[in-house]
Design a protein around this motif. Structure first.
Motif, PDB file in Angstrom:
ATOM      1  N   ILE A 103      -3.990  -4.080  -4.788  1.00  0.00           N
ATOM      2  CA  ILE A 103      -4.366  -4.485  -3.432  1.00  0.00           C
ATOM      3  C   ILE A 103      -5.503  -3.630  -2.875  1.00  0.00           C
ATOM      4  O   ILE A 103      -6.284  -4.080  -2.031  1.00  0.00           O
ATOM      5  CB  ILE A 103      -3.134  -4.434  -2.483  1.00  0.00           C
ATOM      6  CG1 ILE A 103      -3.451  -5.120  -1.152  1.00  0.00           C
ATOM      7  CG2 ILE A 103      -2.653  -3.012  -2.280  1.00  0.00           C
ATOM      8  CD1 ILE A 103      -3.735  -6.597  -1.259  1.00  0.00           C
ATOM      9  N   ASP A 104      -5.647  -2.390  -3.379  1.00  0.00           N
ATOM     10  CA  ASP A 104      -6.703  -1.507  -2.879  1.00  0.00           C
ATOM     11  C   ASP A 104      -8.105  -2.077  -3.083  1.00  0.00           C
ATOM     12  O   ASP A 104      -9.020  -1.734  -2.329  1.00  0.00           O
ATOM     13  CB  ASP A 104      -6.615  -0.139  -3.558  1.00  0.00           C
ATOM     14  CG  ASP A 104      -6.072   0.927  -2.618  1.00  0.00           C
ATOM     15  OD1 ASP A 104      -5.583   0.568  -1.536  1.00  0.00           O
ATOM     16  OD2 ASP A 104      -6.141   2.122  -2.960  1.00  0.00           O
ATOM     17  N   ILE A 105      -8.303  -2.919  -4.090  1.00  0.00           N
ATOM     18  CA  ILE A 105      -9.657  -3.440  -4.304  1.00  0.00           C
ATOM     19  C   ILE A 105      -9.986  -4.544  -3.303  1.00  0.00           C
ATOM     20  O   ILE A 105     -11.126  -4.999  -3.241  1.00  0.00           O
ATOM     21  CB  ILE A 105      -9.881  -3.938  -5.753  1.00  0.00           C
ATOM     22  CG1 ILE A 105      -9.096  -5.221  -6.041  1.00  0.00           C
ATOM     23  CG2 ILE A 105      -9.538  -2.856  -6.759  1.00  0.00           C
ATOM     24  CD1 ILE A 105      -9.395  -5.825  -7.404  1.00  0.00           C
ATOM     25  N   ARG A 106      -8.991  -4.981  -2.509  1.00  0.00           N
ATOM     26  CA  ARG A 106      -9.236  -5.949  -1.452  1.00  0.00           C
ATOM     27  C   ARG A 106      -9.190  -5.286  -0.071  1.00  0.00           C
ATOM     28  O   ARG A 106     -10.074  -5.463   0.743  1.00  0.00           O
ATOM     29  CB  ARG A 106      -8.209  -7.090  -1.498  1.00  0.00           C
ATOM     30  CG  ARG A 106      -8.111  -7.769  -2.840  1.00  0.00           C
ATOM     31  CD  ARG A 106      -9.445  -8.241  -3.350  1.00  0.00           C
ATOM     32  NE  ARG A 106     -10.048  -9.252  -2.477  1.00  0.00           N
ATOM     33  CZ  ARG A 106     -11.297  -9.679  -2.589  1.00  0.00           C
ATOM     34  NH1 ARG A 106     -12.084  -9.192  -3.520  1.00  0.00           N
ATOM     35  NH2 ARG A 106     -11.763 -10.593  -1.765  1.00  0.00           N
ATOM     36  N   ILE A 107      -8.102  -4.532   0.178  1.00  0.00           N
ATOM     37  CA  ILE A 107      -7.945  -3.824   1.455  1.00  0.00           C
ATOM     38  C   ILE A 107      -7.490  -2.404   1.127  1.00  0.00           C
ATOM     39  O   ILE A 107      -6.309  -2.158   0.892  1.00  0.00           O
ATOM     40  CB  ILE A 107      -6.906  -4.501   2.373  1.00  0.00           C
ATOM     41  CG1 ILE A 107      -7.194  -5.986   2.535  1.00  0.00           C
ATOM     42  CG2 ILE A 107      -6.871  -3.812   3.737  1.00  0.00           C
ATOM     43  CD1 ILE A 107      -6.136  -6.730   3.320  1.00  0.00           C
ATOM     44  N   GLN A 108      -8.448  -1.494   1.088  1.00  0.00           N
ATOM     45  CA  GLN A 108      -8.111  -0.123   0.725  1.00  0.00           C
ATOM     46  C   GLN A 108      -7.205   0.499   1.792  1.00  0.00           C
ATOM     47  O   GLN A 108      -7.461   0.398   2.982  1.00  0.00           O
ATOM     48  CB  GLN A 108      -9.390   0.701   0.578  1.00  0.00           C
ATOM     49  CG  GLN A 108      -9.192   2.040  -0.106  1.00  0.00           C
ATOM     50  CD  GLN A 108     -10.513   2.751  -0.334  1.00  0.00           C
ATOM     51  OE1 GLN A 108     -11.493   2.504   0.365  1.00  0.00           O
ATOM     52  NE2 GLN A 108     -10.541   3.633  -1.306  1.00  0.00           N
ATOM     53  N   GLY A 109      -6.129   1.124   1.350  1.00  0.00           N
ATOM     54  CA  GLY A 109      -5.207   1.760   2.283  1.00  0.00           C
ATOM     55  C   GLY A 109      -4.007   0.906   2.644  1.00  0.00           C
ATOM     56  O   GLY A 109      -3.044   1.403   3.226  1.00  0.00           O
ATOM     57  N   LEU A 110      -4.049  -0.383   2.292  1.00  0.00           N
ATOM     58  CA  LEU A 110      -2.898  -1.246   2.544  1.00  0.00           C
ATOM     59  C   LEU A 110      -1.845  -0.976   1.471  1.00  0.00           C
ATOM     60  O   LEU A 110      -2.132  -1.053   0.274  1.00  0.00           O
ATOM     61  CB  LEU A 110      -3.314  -2.713   2.508  1.00  0.00           C
ATOM     62  CG  LEU A 110      -2.183  -3.747   2.609  1.00  0.00           C
ATOM     63  CD1 LEU A 110      -1.457  -3.633   3.938  1.00  0.00           C
ATOM     64  CD2 LEU A 110      -2.727  -5.160   2.407  1.00  0.00           C
ATOM     65  N   LYS A 111      -0.629  -0.658   1.885  1.00  0.00           N
ATOM     66  CA  LYS A 111       0.456  -0.371   0.950  1.00  0.00           C
ATOM     67  C   LYS A 111       1.545  -1.431   1.091  1.00  0.00           C
ATOM     68  O   LYS A 111       2.061  -1.662   2.177  1.00  0.00           O
ATOM     69  CB  LYS A 111       1.052   1.019   1.202  1.00  0.00           C
ATOM     70  CG  LYS A 111       0.034   2.149   1.144  1.00  0.00           C
ATOM     71  CD  LYS A 111      -0.658   2.225  -0.210  1.00  0.00           C
ATOM     72  CE  LYS A 111      -1.688   3.353  -0.232  1.00  0.00           C
ATOM     73  NZ  LYS A 111      -2.485   3.330  -1.496  1.00  0.00           N
ATOM     74  N   LEU A 112       1.868  -2.051  -0.028  1.00  0.00           N
ATOM     75  CA  LEU A 112       2.900  -3.070  -0.070  1.00  0.00           C
ATOM     76  C   LEU A 112       4.067  -2.590  -0.919  1.00  0.00           C
ATOM     77  O   LEU A 112       3.860  -1.998  -1.980  1.00  0.00           O
ATOM     78  CB  LEU A 112       2.351  -4.372  -0.657  1.00  0.00           C
ATOM     79  CG  LEU A 112       1.160  -5.009   0.049  1.00  0.00           C
ATOM     80  CD1 LEU A 112       0.669  -6.224  -0.733  1.00  0.00           C
ATOM     81  CD2 LEU A 112       1.509  -5.401   1.477  1.00  0.00           C
ATOM     82  N   GLN A 113       5.267  -2.876  -0.468  1.00  0.00           N
ATOM     83  CA  GLN A 113       6.472  -2.509  -1.212  1.00  0.00           C
ATOM     84  C   GLN A 113       7.193  -3.774  -1.650  1.00  0.00           C
ATOM     85  O   GLN A 113       7.537  -4.625  -0.825  1.00  0.00           O
ATOM     86  CB  GLN A 113       7.392  -1.659  -0.335  1.00  0.00           C
ATOM     87  CG  GLN A 113       8.663  -1.195  -1.024  1.00  0.00           C
ATOM     88  CD  GLN A 113       9.468  -0.276  -0.129  1.00  0.00           C
ATOM     89  OE1 GLN A 113       9.033   0.826   0.207  1.00  0.00           O
ATOM     90  NE2 GLN A 113      10.635  -0.733   0.275  1.00  0.00           N
ATOM     91  N   PHE A 114       7.410  -3.888  -2.950  1.00  0.00           N
ATOM     92  CA  PHE A 114       8.048  -5.072  -3.525  1.00  0.00           C
ATOM     93  C   PHE A 114       9.443  -4.701  -3.999  1.00  0.00           C
ATOM     94  O   PHE A 114       9.609  -3.802  -4.833  1.00  0.00           O
ATOM     95  CB  PHE A 114       7.195  -5.594  -4.691  1.00  0.00           C
ATOM     96  CG  PHE A 114       7.778  -6.766  -5.422  1.00  0.00           C
ATOM     97  CD1 PHE A 114       8.469  -7.767  -4.751  1.00  0.00           C
ATOM     98  CD2 PHE A 114       7.622  -6.880  -6.803  1.00  0.00           C
ATOM     99  CE1 PHE A 114       8.999  -8.855  -5.438  1.00  0.00           C
ATOM    100  CE2 PHE A 114       8.147  -7.957  -7.494  1.00  0.00           C
ATOM    101  CZ  PHE A 114       8.840  -8.944  -6.809  1.00  0.00           C
ATOM    102  N   GLU A 115      10.462  -5.377  -3.451  1.00  0.00           N
ATOM    103  CA  GLU A 115      11.841  -5.080  -3.799  1.00  0.00           C
ATOM    104  C   GLU A 115      12.628  -6.374  -3.987  1.00  0.00           C
ATOM    105  O   GLU A 115      12.278  -7.418  -3.425  1.00  0.00           O
ATOM    106  CB  GLU A 115      12.528  -4.264  -2.701  1.00  0.00           C
ATOM    107  CG  GLU A 115      11.952  -2.884  -2.469  1.00  0.00           C
ATOM    108  CD  GLU A 115      12.682  -2.151  -1.363  1.00  0.00           C
ATOM    109  OE1 GLU A 115      13.021  -0.980  -1.563  1.00  0.00           O
ATOM    110  OE2 GLU A 115      12.915  -2.770  -0.300  1.00  0.00           O
ATOM    111  N   ILE A 116      13.705  -6.270  -4.774  1.00  0.00           N
ATOM    112  CA  ILE A 116      14.645  -7.384  -4.915  1.00  0.00           C
ATOM    113  C   ILE A 116      16.010  -6.875  -4.470  1.00  0.00           C
ATOM    114  O   ILE A 116      16.557  -5.928  -5.053  1.00  0.00           O
ATOM    115  CB  ILE A 116      14.718  -7.888  -6.367  1.00  0.00           C
ATOM    116  CG1 ILE A 116      13.341  -8.359  -6.826  1.00  0.00           C
ATOM    117  CG2 ILE A 116      15.739  -9.023  -6.481  1.00  0.00           C
ATOM    118  CD1 ILE A 116      13.287  -8.780  -8.279  1.00  0.00           C
ATOM    119  N   ASN A 117      16.530  -7.462  -3.399  1.00  0.00           N
ATOM    120  CA  ASN A 117      17.840  -7.106  -2.865  1.00  0.00           C
ATOM    121  C   ASN A 117      18.777  -8.295  -3.038  1.00  0.00           C
ATOM    122  O   ASN A 117      18.625  -9.315  -2.365  1.00  0.00           O
ATOM    123  CB  ASN A 117      17.741  -6.721  -1.389  1.00  0.00           C
ATOM    124  CG  ASN A 117      16.945  -5.431  -1.200  1.00  0.00           C
ATOM    125  OD1 ASN A 117      17.166  -4.462  -1.908  1.00  0.00           O
ATOM    126  ND2 ASN A 117      16.005  -5.441  -0.262  1.00  0.00           N
TER     127      ASN A 117
END
Length: 351
Positions: free
Chosen positions: A111-125
């Motif tokens: 994602i940094d190559i599109r919006i640097q600094g944007l952090k996404l968390q992917f989880e399965i609950n």
């Protein structure tokens, strides 16, 4: 590959986001001059290669268009412009993944190559997959927080864009397939389910995230093409490495640009600023923030080059003066004494 950040800001945003905003502003009658005013972005930014937009300049562009911000449909229209194809190499890499789950993992990685600094968390609950925005750069480098309406625009656009990309990947644009957007912001009077494609949004939620049934993660993107995906992924990796190398400071970039070896020419501040895609005033301001200035860097580079040249017995003082961009040997000698406290003759005798 070298990535240049154009305009103000320490983090980079893909220029395609600016292009989509420009299209939206044009449709709403906003003049191009008003759109880029005070942003330090050149008018030809849309046709330059290997560049990204500084985050502060993008915020300035949005601030220039209050009628855009006043439109409650803006985040939804903005997100619809940012289709998979608009995400370039990353979009092709995602489309070529074996499953939606693999595509989401790839997105969080790059994602940094599109919006640097944007952090996404992917989880399965249990039986639910979640993508949560854990950091989106709400705090600017000067410590100030973005205006609430601009922050809301960016977050809602990101969420809507992620949901639409997921639906596009699995070929389900006309149904929601239980892909739900949850946002902390209130509804500004929009019915997102009535739009095309429809979006399912829960407002005033606890977090900014997207949820969907975990079973969807096994679905294969409709345009699955492993060969294209591998090629696009290689380019994503190359760009991410280049962006991570941006730890090189502005001072280092100025040093690298100061001397044109091909023409034995020492560039002026105007020439260096143009090569860095910024105005002279922006270059001066950014260097001042680093406790430096253009002339200090230029003198330092000339001094380092002078030491090398003085060690070469084949070089006369006239030759050295010409190489360093001085009118004559006398001017060079005065500058050298100012740097070291020694005349060139004293320096050579001390060797």
């Amino acid at each position: 590959m070298t990535i240049k950040i154009v305009g103000r800001g320490d983090t980079a945003i893909a220029v395609e986001y600016l292009i989509a905003l420009q299209e939206l502003s044009f449709e709403r009658g906003i003049e191009p001059r008003q759109f880029l005013a005070d942003s330090d972005l050149p008018v030809d930014i849309f046709i330059r290669d290997d560049i990204k937009v500084g985050n502060e300049s993008l915020v300035q562009v949005v601030s220039n268009c209050p009628s855009l911000l006043a439109d409650p449909m803006l985040p939804y229209d903005f997100a619809r412009r940012l289709t998979l194809s608009r995400h370039g190499k990353l979009g092709f890499a995602l489309n070529g993944c074996a499953t939606l789950g693999e595509a989401i993992e790839l997105l969080t990685q790059f994602i940094d190559i599109r919006i640097q600094g944007l952090k996404l968390q992917f989880e399965i609950n249990d039986d639910t997959a979640e993508i949560t925005i854990v950091d989106w750069g709400a705090e600017r480098p000067d410590g100030q927080v973005l205006a609430e309406d601009i922050g809301e625009l960016f977050v809602l656009t990101i969420l809507c864009c992620l949901a639409l990309m997921a639906k596009q990947l699995i070929g389900q644009l006309q149904t929601d397939r239980d892909i739900i957007i949850h946002t902390t912001f209130p509804n500004r009077g929009v019915d997102p389910r009535s739009q095309k494609p429809a979006l399912d949004i829960e407002y005033q939620a606890a977090h900014n995230r997207i949820t969907c049934p975990a079973a969807l993660l096994a679905m294969q993107p409709t345009a699955h093409n492993p060969a294209i995906s591998r090629a696009a992924l290689a380019k994503c990796e190359q760009e991410l490495v280049a962006m991570n190398a941006q730890g090189i400071t502005l001072i280092d970039q100025v040093r690298d640009l100061l001397h044109c070896e091909a023409r034995n020419h020492w560039r002026s501040i105007e020439e260096v600023a143009d090569a860095l895609f910024m105005s002279v005033s922006s270059l001066k301001r950014k260097l001042a923030q680093l406790d430096s200035n253009f002339q200090h860097i230029k003198n330092s580079e000339r001094f380092n080059r002078a030491i090398q040249l003085l060690d070469d017995e084949r070089m006369t003082l006239d030759n050295i003066a010409d190489t360093l961009g001085y009118n004559n040997a006398s001017n060079f000698s005065k500058a050298f004494k100012g740097w070291t406290g020694y005349s060139t003759t004293q320096y050579l005798n001390k060797k």
